[in-house]
Motif scaffolding. Structure first.
Motif, PDB file in Angstrom:
ATOM      1  N   LEU A 145     -16.118   4.238   7.178  1.00 32.20           N
ATOM      2  CA  LEU A 145     -15.508   4.757   8.406  1.00 32.20           C
ATOM      3  C   LEU A 145     -14.131   4.158   8.637  1.00 32.20           C
ATOM      4  O   LEU A 145     -13.169   4.882   8.926  1.00 32.20           O
ATOM      5  CB  LEU A 145     -16.418   4.460   9.597  1.00 32.20           C
ATOM      6  N   MET A 146     -14.012   2.839   8.507  1.00 32.22           N
ATOM      7  CA  MET A 146     -12.723   2.186   8.736  1.00 32.22           C
ATOM      8  C   MET A 146     -11.698   2.620   7.689  1.00 32.22           C
ATOM      9  O   MET A 146     -10.506   2.760   7.984  1.00 32.22           O
ATOM     10  CB  MET A 146     -12.893   0.666   8.710  1.00 32.22           C
ATOM     11  N   THR A 147     -12.162   2.858   6.465  1.00 30.69           N
ATOM     12  CA  THR A 147     -11.251   3.336   5.422  1.00 30.69           C
ATOM     13  C   THR A 147     -10.737   4.728   5.744  1.00 30.69           C
ATOM     14  O   THR A 147      -9.547   5.029   5.568  1.00 30.69           O
ATOM     15  CB  THR A 147     -11.965   3.344   4.058  1.00 30.69           C
ATOM     16  N   VAL A 148     -11.625   5.594   6.226  1.00 25.32           N
ATOM     17  CA  VAL A 148     -11.208   6.946   6.595  1.00 25.32           C
ATOM     18  C   VAL A 148     -10.215   6.903   7.758  1.00 25.32           C
ATOM     19  O   VAL A 148      -9.201   7.625   7.760  1.00 25.32           O
ATOM     20  CB  VAL A 148     -12.436   7.800   6.957  1.00 25.32           C
ATOM     21  N   ILE A 149     -10.483   6.055   8.748  1.00 26.74           N
ATOM     22  CA  ILE A 149      -9.561   5.930   9.884  1.00 26.74           C
ATOM     23  C   ILE A 149      -8.198   5.439   9.401  1.00 26.74           C
ATOM     24  O   ILE A 149      -7.153   5.947   9.808  1.00 26.74           O
ATOM     25  CB  ILE A 149     -10.146   4.981  10.941  1.00 26.74           C
ATOM     26  N   GLY A 150      -8.207   4.450   8.513  1.00 27.66           N
ATOM     27  CA  GLY A 150      -6.944   3.966   7.951  1.00 27.66           C
ATOM     28  C   GLY A 150      -6.224   5.029   7.153  1.00 27.66           C
ATOM     29  O   GLY A 150      -4.999   5.151   7.218  1.00 27.66           O
TER      30      GLY A 150
ATOM     31  N   ALA B 121      -2.525   6.597   7.826  1.00 26.83           N
ATOM     32  CA  ALA B 121      -1.498   6.677   6.792  1.00 26.83           C
ATOM     33  C   ALA B 121      -0.996   8.103   6.625  1.00 26.83           C
ATOM     34  O   ALA B 121       0.210   8.346   6.460  1.00 26.83           O
ATOM     35  CB  ALA B 121      -2.058   6.158   5.467  1.00 26.83           C
ATOM     36  N   LYS B 122      -1.912   9.063   6.690  1.00 27.24           N
ATOM     37  CA  LYS B 122      -1.516  10.467   6.566  1.00 27.24           C
ATOM     38  C   LYS B 122      -0.603  10.889   7.702  1.00 27.24           C
ATOM     39  O   LYS B 122       0.395  11.600   7.490  1.00 27.24           O
ATOM     40  CB  LYS B 122      -2.770  11.347   6.533  1.00 27.24           C
ATOM     41  N   LEU B 123      -0.917  10.461   8.929  1.00 25.26           N
ATOM     42  CA  LEU B 123      -0.072  10.805  10.072  1.00 25.26           C
ATOM     43  C   LEU B 123       1.329  10.226   9.919  1.00 25.26           C
ATOM     44  O   LEU B 123       2.336  10.900  10.177  1.00 25.26           O
ATOM     45  CB  LEU B 123      -0.718  10.305  11.363  1.00 25.26           C
ATOM     46  N   LEU B 124       1.405   8.978   9.488  1.00 25.19           N
ATOM     47  CA  LEU B 124       2.713   8.347   9.294  1.00 25.19           C
ATOM     48  C   LEU B 124       3.512   9.049   8.192  1.00 25.19           C
ATOM     49  O   LEU B 124       4.719   9.298   8.344  1.00 25.19           O
ATOM     50  CB  LEU B 124       2.528   6.868   8.956  1.00 25.19           C
ATOM     51  N   LEU B 125       2.833   9.371   7.095  1.00 27.25           N
ATOM     52  CA  LEU B 125       3.523  10.042   5.993  1.00 27.25           C
ATOM     53  C   LEU B 125       3.950  11.451   6.385  1.00 27.25           C
ATOM     54  O   LEU B 125       5.035  11.910   5.998  1.00 27.25           O
ATOM     55  CB  LEU B 125       2.609  10.091   4.767  1.00 27.25           C
TER      56      LEU B 125
ATOM     57  N   SER C  87      -2.378  13.844  -0.273  1.00 24.35           N
ATOM     58  CA  SER C  87      -2.773  13.303  -1.573  1.00 24.35           C
ATOM     59  C   SER C  87      -2.576  11.798  -1.639  1.00 24.35           C
ATOM     60  O   SER C  87      -3.439  11.066  -2.154  1.00 24.35           O
ATOM     61  CB  SER C  87      -1.974  14.004  -2.682  1.00 24.35           C
ATOM     62  N   VAL C  88      -1.452  11.326  -1.124  1.00 18.97           N
ATOM     63  CA  VAL C  88      -1.196   9.881  -1.128  1.00 18.97           C
ATOM     64  C   VAL C  88      -2.242   9.162  -0.284  1.00 18.97           C
ATOM     65  O   VAL C  88      -2.769   8.106  -0.680  1.00 18.97           O
ATOM     66  CB  VAL C  88       0.219   9.588  -0.600  1.00 18.97           C
ATOM     67  N   ALA C  89      -2.576   9.715   0.886  1.00 19.89           N
ATOM     68  CA  ALA C  89      -3.577   9.100   1.752  1.00 19.89           C
ATOM     69  C   ALA C  89      -4.935   9.057   1.063  1.00 19.89           C
ATOM     70  O   ALA C  89      -5.681   8.073   1.188  1.00 19.89           O
ATOM     71  CB  ALA C  89      -3.673   9.869   3.066  1.00 19.89           C
ATOM     72  N   ARG C  90      -5.274  10.088   0.311  1.00 18.87           N
ATOM     73  CA  ARG C  90      -6.549  10.118  -0.398  1.00 18.87           C
ATOM     74  C   ARG C  90      -6.616   9.031  -1.465  1.00 18.87           C
ATOM     75  O   ARG C  90      -7.640   8.368  -1.630  1.00 18.87           O
ATOM     76  CB  ARG C  90      -6.766  11.493  -1.025  1.00 18.87           C
ATOM     77  N   TRP C  91      -5.524   8.843  -2.199  1.00 14.33           N
ATOM     78  CA  TRP C  91      -5.510   7.785  -3.213  1.00 14.33           C
ATOM     79  C   TRP C  91      -5.574   6.408  -2.569  1.00 14.33           C
ATOM     80  O   TRP C  91      -6.221   5.489  -3.087  1.00 14.33           O
ATOM     81  CB  TRP C  91      -4.263   7.913  -4.087  1.00 14.33           C
ATOM     82  N   LEU C  92      -4.917   6.230  -1.422  1.00 18.28           N
ATOM     83  CA  LEU C  92      -4.972   4.946  -0.731  1.00 18.28           C
ATOM     84  C   LEU C  92      -6.396   4.651  -0.263  1.00 18.28           C
ATOM     85  O   LEU C  92      -6.861   3.503  -0.360  1.00 18.28           O
ATOM     86  CB  LEU C  92      -4.013   4.960   0.463  1.00 18.28           C
ATOM     87  N   MET C  93      -7.103   5.668   0.226  1.00 19.99           N
ATOM     88  CA  MET C  93      -8.485   5.464   0.660  1.00 19.99           C
ATOM     89  C   MET C  93      -9.377   5.064  -0.509  1.00 19.99           C
ATOM     90  O   MET C  93     -10.209   4.158  -0.389  1.00 19.99           O
ATOM     91  CB  MET C  93      -9.013   6.728   1.347  1.00 19.99           C
ATOM     92  N   TYR C  94      -9.191   5.746  -1.642  1.00 23.91           N
ATOM     93  CA  TYR C  94     -10.006   5.399  -2.809  1.00 23.91           C
ATOM     94  C   TYR C  94      -9.727   3.976  -3.260  1.00 23.91           C
ATOM     95  O   TYR C  94     -10.660   3.209  -3.543  1.00 23.91           O
ATOM     96  CB  TYR C  94      -9.748   6.371  -3.958  1.00 23.91           C
ATOM     97  N   LEU C  95      -8.468   3.599  -3.330  1.00 24.49           N
ATOM     98  CA  LEU C  95      -8.120   2.248  -3.784  1.00 24.49           C
ATOM     99  C   LEU C  95      -8.658   1.197  -2.816  1.00 24.49           C
ATOM    100  O   LEU C  95      -9.075   0.105  -3.245  1.00 24.49           O
ATOM    101  CB  LEU C  95      -6.603   2.127  -3.924  1.00 24.49           C
ATOM    102  N   ALA C  96      -8.668   1.509  -1.518  1.00 16.50           N
ATOM    103  CA  ALA C  96      -9.216   0.566  -0.541  1.00 16.50           C
ATOM    104  C   ALA C  96     -10.723   0.382  -0.759  1.00 16.50           C
ATOM    105  O   ALA C  96     -11.232  -0.749  -0.738  1.00 16.50           O
ATOM    106  CB  ALA C  96      -8.932   1.057   0.875  1.00 16.50           C
TER     107      ALA C  96
END
Length: 211
Positions: A36-41, A45-49, A67-76
């Motif tokens: 949940l916290m990863t999705v919120i983060g 990130a998506k809103l900022l980008l 796409s960038v937000a999705r990769w950031l979530m996976y890496l987190a």
């Protein structure tokens, strides 16, 4: 046209599949808050980008932000799994002794579900490609409509996943009463949410169509 927008959207699809594996592992271990916290983060990130890229690049930039937000979530999620000792003790980093037998068991369990989800995802992906052929405005309109539809089923899907986790844990503990209670409670919550979102769409139908 919308070809560039489709290309930037496709870049994030592998991250969706990888994140699904990582989030399922964490949910099965009873750690949905991490997901949940990863999705919120990721949404932050998506809103900022989007705020940074949308005005300059249009639909293609918006999809790139996704796409960038999705990769950031996976890496987190991957980072959390790698640094958590209790997950390492499960033996997921050790050599598998009987690979063939385990692979067969996994295929028997996962292949039907995987084919079903693959066909569903392919249908959504094909519609995105078709919309991209019609131009940037068409694909933007389609994405708006898809996001509105997602409001109706994503929460229900999340509740159903949480329900399945609790039912599975209760069943594994041989607590049939708790499993039944979790199942019925999850069903009730999904019914209430789906009814509420449906009423909202009916009341705001003209406003929704105007988007």
């Amino acid at each position: 046209g919308g070809g560039r927008a489709v290309e930037t959207f496709i870049v994030g699809l592998p991250a969706v599949l990888l994140a699904a594996v990582a989030s399922t592992l964490l949910e099965a271990m009873g750690r949905p808050r991490v997901v949940l916290m990863t999705v919120i983060g990721g949404l932050a990130a998506k809103l900022l980008l989007n705020w940074w890229l949308l005005e300059a690049g249009g639909a293609a930039a918006a999809n790139l932000a996704t796409s960038v937000a999705r990769w950031l979530m996976y890496l987190a999620l991957l980072g959390y799994i790698l640094v958590t000792p209790s997950i390492a003790r499960l033996g997921i980093y050790t050599r598998v002794a009987d690979k063939r037998r385990i692979a067969v068991e996994l295929l028997k369990l996962g292949l039907p579900s995987g084919l079903s989800q693959g066909l569903e995802s392919s249908a959504f992906g094909a519609m995105t490609v078709f919309a991209g052929w019609l131009g940037a405005q068409a694909i933007a309109s389609y994405q708006i409509a898809l996001n509105l539809v997602a409001m109706a089923f994503m929460m229900a899907m999340g509740l159903s996943t949480a329900t399945a986790v609790h039912v599975g844990m209760a069943y594994g503990a041989a607590n049939r009463g708790a499993a039944a209670s979790a199942g019925w409670l999850g069903t009730l919550m999904i019914a209430v949410y789906s009814t509420a979102i449906g009423i909202g769409f009916v009341i705001l139908s003209l406003e929704v169509a105007g988007l």
